[in-house]
Design a protein around this motif. Structure first.
Motif: not given
Length: 418
Positions: A146-147, A149, A261, A266, A269, A285, A339, A354-356, A360
């Protein structure tokens, strides 16, 4: 490994052919590999198979895709000595490994892990569930965790220019966001995976082992501090105290446009944007913050390990497959394709674009898994942690409820799973 005579007709439902003969009449031996549905794309498996068979000309891969539903019983049946057409390599969920280790039917991969596979760099949340004592049975393949978002536009409107890096900053920012009809965060009351990270950050545990017995540990001061932080964060939104993140699905709540939030993997999203295309390019993220900026928050790590049954005919060939799948080349290719987070902290740069997934990977470096005992499945079957969280968020005394839940966990961990 299942050696097949050339005279036999080779029929399989796998993604690739399981028959083959080398130039000069030498037979290729077949390695049967069970992988889970959607763990890897068909294109990835095709490319991996072609590369592996080119570099291991005496071997053929027979990759068979399995469904998660009912997989534990199916794997246990395959691990029996008299199993017919059994696999040589099996993908299993990281927290499932202990169930098969307890049955005593997995090959010990400690030597290969230390000598060839760089286990000192493995993600803790994948490596620890694959161990029993000092022996390694499960080899980390890929991870997800988990992150946070978040809505970039709502952060900007609140004057928040950069994501928080500490818990205190996170609480302060979320209070700002929890206004004007918006929820600062949507956090369901029974999201026990998220709670677990807060408990671990405080130095607590869900359960501890002493004198070969497991006991619930939610009532320790450290675990209670983790629950207190969860309570303060959860209050800055309207998440239901008596439900988890799937009831209702939090992606749908976030898509409603009034939430700043959520805490999720990720990939969620994508579902949010599908339900509300207006949020495209507005989502960002960041890793779950820790107690200090020097260290991100601890998170629950999900993912898969690869194991080798003891009843394989050729452990050397089976380990060749694992070495290739989990090695830097193909593990980073899998991470980019699907991913995921790669299996080693040293490979995190492979997903930095890749940001998400990058967020992570930061969290995965400090990831954990549930207590490493096969009896943990009995805890989750009727999870007392969820009930404990609901009671505390409803105003009950945390210490009293923690003692009650810990007692229930202790009883479940003493269950004979047969």
């Amino acid at each position: 490994m299942r050696r097949r005579l050339l005279a036999l007709l080779c029929v399989t439902g796998s993604l690739v052919s399981a028959c083959g003969v080398l130039p000069g009449g030498h037979q290729r031996h077949t390695v049967t590999v069970w992988l889970m549905k959607d763990s890897a794309s068909k294109d990835f498996l095709r490319r991996f198979t072609e590369d592996f068979e080119r570099t291991h000309q005496d071997l053929r891969l027979d990759i068979r895709i399995q469904n998660w539903t009912g997989i534990v019983a199916k794997v246990r049946a395959a691990l029996k000595d008299d199993a017919k057409d059994a696999p040589d390599v099996i993908e299993v969920g990281n927290t499932q490994v202990s169930q098969y280790v307890d049955d005593g039917q997995l090959a010990d991969l400690t030597l290969e892990s230390m000598r060839d596979w760089g286990k000192e760099h493995w993600l803790r949340g994948l490596a620890e569930p694959g161990k029993d004592g000092n022996k390694q049975y499960g080899v980390p393949w890929y991870a997800a965790n988990r992150v946070v978002i978040y809505r970039k536009d709502l952060f900007a409107q609140a004057g928040i220019t950069t994501p928080p890096q500490t818990r205190d900053e996170w609480l302060a920012d979320t209070r700002k966001l929890d206004s004007g009809g918006n929820q600062g965060i949507y956090l369901a009351g029974q999201d026990w995976y998220t709670l677990s990270g807060f408990i671990w950050d405080e130095g607590g545990e869900l359960a501890v082992q002493k004198d070969y017995q497991w006991r619930g540990a939610l009532d320790t001061p450290a675990a209670l501090r983790g629950m207190d932080f969860y309570r303060r964060l959860q209050a800055l939104g309207e998440g239901p105290v008596d439900a988890d993140e799937e009831h209702p699905p939090q992606a749908g709540v976030f898509a409603g446009g009034k939430v700043a939030q959520i805490i999720a993997v990720p990939g969620l999203a994508q579902s949010v944007v599908q339900q509300n295309p207006g949020l495209k390019d507005k989502l960002g993220f960041f890793p779950v913050p820790g107690k200090s900026a020097a260290r991100p928050g601890t998170v629950f790590t999900g993912g898969s390990d690869l194991v080798v049954p003891q009843n394989t005919d050729d452990q050397f060939a089976a380990t060749a497959v694992i070495g290739a799948l989990t090695g830097a080349k193909w593990d980073t290719e899998l991470a980019r394709t699907m991913n995921y987070v790669p299996n080693k902290t040293t490979l995190a740069g492979a997903v930095a674009g890749e940001e998400g997934v990058a967020a992570m990977a930061v969290g995965a470096a400090h990831g954990r898994a549930t207590p490493n005992t096969p009896q943990w499945a009995a805890v989750e079957a009727d999870n007392p942690i969820k009930g404990y969280m609901t009671e505390v968020l409803g105003g009950a005394d945390p210490a009293t409820e923690a003692r009650r839940a810990s007692h229930t966990i202790t009883e479940a961990l003493a269950t004979d799973l047969g």
